[in-house]
Design a protein around this motif. Structure first.
Motif, PDB file in Angstrom:
ATOM      1  N   ILE A   8       0.841  -1.203   0.000  1.00 23.67           N
ATOM      2  CA  ILE A   8       0.000   0.000   0.000  1.00 23.67           C
ATOM      3  C   ILE A   8       0.875   1.252   0.000  1.00 23.67           C
TER       4      ILE A   8
ATOM      5  N   ARG B  45      -6.048   2.576   5.950  1.00 21.88           N
ATOM      6  CA  ARG B  45      -5.469   2.343   4.619  1.00 21.88           C
ATOM      7  C   ARG B  45      -4.869   0.936   4.501  1.00 21.88           C
ATOM      8  N   CYS B  46      -4.466   0.353   5.612  1.00 20.48           N
ATOM      9  CA  CYS B  46      -3.812  -0.965   5.583  1.00 20.48           C
ATOM     10  C   CYS B  46      -4.752  -2.013   4.997  1.00 20.48           C
ATOM     11  N   HIS B  47      -4.253  -2.835   4.070  1.00 19.99           N
ATOM     12  CA  HIS B  47      -5.042  -3.911   3.473  1.00 19.99           C
ATOM     13  C   HIS B  47      -4.649  -5.274   4.022  1.00 19.99           C
TER      14      HIS B  47
END
Lengths: 405, 229
Positions: free
Chosen positions: B146, B189-191
């Motif tokens: 990301i 935001r972390c996937h």
């Protein structure tokens, strides 16, 4: 004046130096950083060059011990006094940089006990506080100690991040206008009419070569200071004396654990983050770039270290490495153990008839600020400046401020 | 002694751009990536620039990519076998020169100047202290897919630090830390690719800390911001 790349504002930063005199410091270890900070506080223009990353020579590789001085209290009292004084100063000016867990000197044999009285006497003479602990008291503090220990002495050792504490000197120096250039290697000294007037440098970032002029050049290159001095045909009595250190996975102790006997191989185990470091051995070399990690030294670290903390034997090794101490001594020294850990400034005008050139060397991480004070006094005297040292009471910026500079 | 070929990323600020240089380096069973780089510098090319300091995985300065994988050069054996090994600087940070990245961009992402010292988990008998595990090496940021696609994402190291501040505040205002984390370019935001945890040399486990941070945000129940679907 210089071809080396400009920093943020191509100038002297927000803090404009009060004096025109320009000092070039060669070497970005703890000594160079503390010196840049001291000189910047005294209002001088300072440029520091380091051939690699800051603290990549000896400083960053050290075991991270903030000495109480007890290790030297029996045989090297000058160093011991320097250590206990600077131990207190650094805790004051670098808050948050130390694991302030104290240290123990642990006797594990009957023979070790013979060292108890000399240690207590030496510490008392040097102003190093001690507390004698019975085995059960020591084991309550550090359960992983050798359960057969005879006695332990508590002293104000601490541990330090060997890179980040020195970086605070660099950060503060930069804030006060010093210009610090890592990855700039000195390839020669500019010598005219018996005076050093600067250095020839190679900038590894741009590939450019050029000269940096200076009123005084300070050689703070640690074990490499012999090589720098030789560029002015000067010999300084430096003996690069490497030692092997071993890092093990797992935190086996919180305090610094020293062997209660004369300084010897594998006589210290101390924590850093989630690792335990065992040190160290000592020999002498001619070329500080030629450091190997002799396997028998690693074995000796394990053999001796486990006498202090038996769990050393089962711990998984993380790394073994060597670091070269810059000891002052004659070529006859054979192990480095017999050499003092004190420091010295050589004004080469007095010693060798070469003006504008000073070498600061010897010493240790714990005494970096005091080394800088001594050297900056010499530099200011040479320049005819009456500026007192202000580093004893100036609290340093955090290490992260170096990168924000 | 055996020999290994190294393809080393080169970049000088001399207008000539990026390139790779190849070196044949002697290797033994314990030769590390850093040993090989030091050998090249000493015997082949003095102009090669790379970072190192502690040599025992404590300072975090010597991070590089070895064949595309983030490693600390000082504790990573090069190996005696295999074809050419490629050494590149860390990703997602600007390259200053050769293998040297600009650490300023890493620190700029942190919530605050990080507190180095915390309470020791062993300190039952005494109020012992210890350093945080995070080496500030940037390996997690380099490995994060990301961070590779969004410059604005604060990244795993900064989020892991925020979670540490919740676990042990040391003066930090918990609500402010949560507000900082509760942004589209922060915790949300972390996937959950977990690449950060795989490469972390300090055992910080950033991915787990990010998940814990999200849990704390959900429990707080404000949920002011969410990542776009």
């Amino acid at each position: 004046m210089t071809t080396i790349r400009p920093q943020s504002d191509d100038g002297w930063g927000a803090a404009r130096p009060r004096h025109d005199a320009h000092v070039l410091v060669i070497g970005g270890g703890g000594t160079g950083g503390a010196l840049a900070h001291d000189l910047a506080l005294r209002g001088l223009r300072v440029t520091l060059v380091e051939r690699g990353e800051l603290t990549s020579g000896t400083t960053g590789r050290h075991h991270g011990l903030l000495h109480s001085g007890a290790r030297y209290a029996v045989n090297d009292r000058e160093s011991a006094v320097e250590c206990i004084e600077e131990n207190a100063v650094l805790r004051r000016i670098c808050p948050g940089s130390f694991e302030e867990n104290d240290g123990l000197f642990v006797a594990v044999t009957e023979q070790d006990l013979e060292y108890l009285e000399p240690l207590l006497e030496g510490c008392a003479a040097c102003g190093i506080p001690t507390q004698v602990l019975a085995p059960a008291e020591a084991l309550a503090l550090e359960p992983n100690l050798n359960p057969g220990l005879k006695v332990a002495v508590r002293v104000p050792d601490a541990t330090v991040d060997a890179m980040r504490m020195p970086l605070r000197f660099f950060a503060t120096a930069c804030r006060n206008g010093a210009r610090v250039y890592p990855f700039v290697e000195v390839t020669g000294l500019l010598v005219h009419d018996g005076a050093v007037g600067g250095a020839q440098v190679h900038d590894l970032v741009t590939g450019a070569e050029g000269g940096v002029g200076a009123d005084v050049v300070v050689n703070a290159a640690g074990p490499w200071s012999g090589r720098i001095a030789s560029m002015a045909d000067i010999e300084v009595p430096i003996r690069p004396s490497p030692g092997v250190l071993l890092a093990l996975r797992g935190r086996l102790c919180d305090m610094v654990v020293n062997r209660l006997h004369r300084s010897g191989d594998g006589d210290i185990v101390l924590p850093t983050r989630g690792l335990s470091v065992v040190g160290t051995s000592s020999w002498v070399v001619d070329d500080p770039d030629d450091l190997d990690v002799p396997e028998e030294h690693v074995r000796r670290m394990l053999e001796e270290g486990r006498k202090l903390i038996p769990a050393v034997e089962q711990a998984e090794p993380r790394a073994a490495w060597s670091a070269a101490r810059p000891l002052i001594g004659s070529r006859t020294a054979d192990t480095g153990r017999e050499l003092s850990r004190t420091f010295k400034t050589f004004d080469h005008a007095e010693e060798d008839g070469v003006e504008g050139f000073v070498t600061i060397t010897g010493g240790k991480g714990t005494t970096l600020r005091a080394m800088a004070e001594l050297c900056a006094d010499v530099v200011c005297r040479k320049l005819g400046l009456d500026e007192p040292c202000r580093t004893r009471d100036t609290v340093l910026l955090p290490h992260t401020a170096y990168y924000a500079a | 002694m055996k020999s290994r070929r190294l393809r080393v990323f080169r970049f000088k600020r001399d207008g000539r751009g990026e390139r790779f240089h190849e070196f044949d380096v002697p290797v033994g069973p314990t030769t590390t990536v850093l040993d090989a780089l030091l050998w090249i510098k000493r015997h082949r090319d003095r102009s090669l620039a790379f970072r190192h300091s502690c040599l025992h995985a404590s300072c975090g300065t010597c991070g590089v990519q070895l064949n595309g994988r983030e490693v600390l050069a000082c504790v990573t054996p090069l190996g005696e076998r295999g074809g050419a090994a490629t050494i590149e600087p860390l990703a997602n940070l600007p390259v200053l020169t050769d293998l040297v990245v600009d650490q300023a961009e890493l620190y700029a992402r942190f919530y605050d100047v990080r507190p180095l010292v915390r309470s020791s988990e062993r300190g039952a008998a005494d109020a012992f202290t210890r350093y945080e595990d995070c080496l500030e090496c940037g390996l997690c940021l380099s490995a994060c897919p990301i961070a590779g696609s969004s410059d604005a994402y604060v990244g795993p190291a900064a989020l892991a630090q925020a979670q540490r501040l919740l676990e042990e505040p040391r003066g930090a205002e918990q609500e402010e830390v949560l507000d900082w984390a509760d942004r589209p370019d922060a915790a949300w935001r972390c996937h959950a690719a977990f690449e950060c945890t795989q490469v972390c040399p300090g055992g910080v486990d950033p991915a787990a800390r990010i998940m814990a941070l999200r849990g704390a945000l959900l429990r707080r129940g404000r949920g002011r911001a969410r990542a776009p679907a």
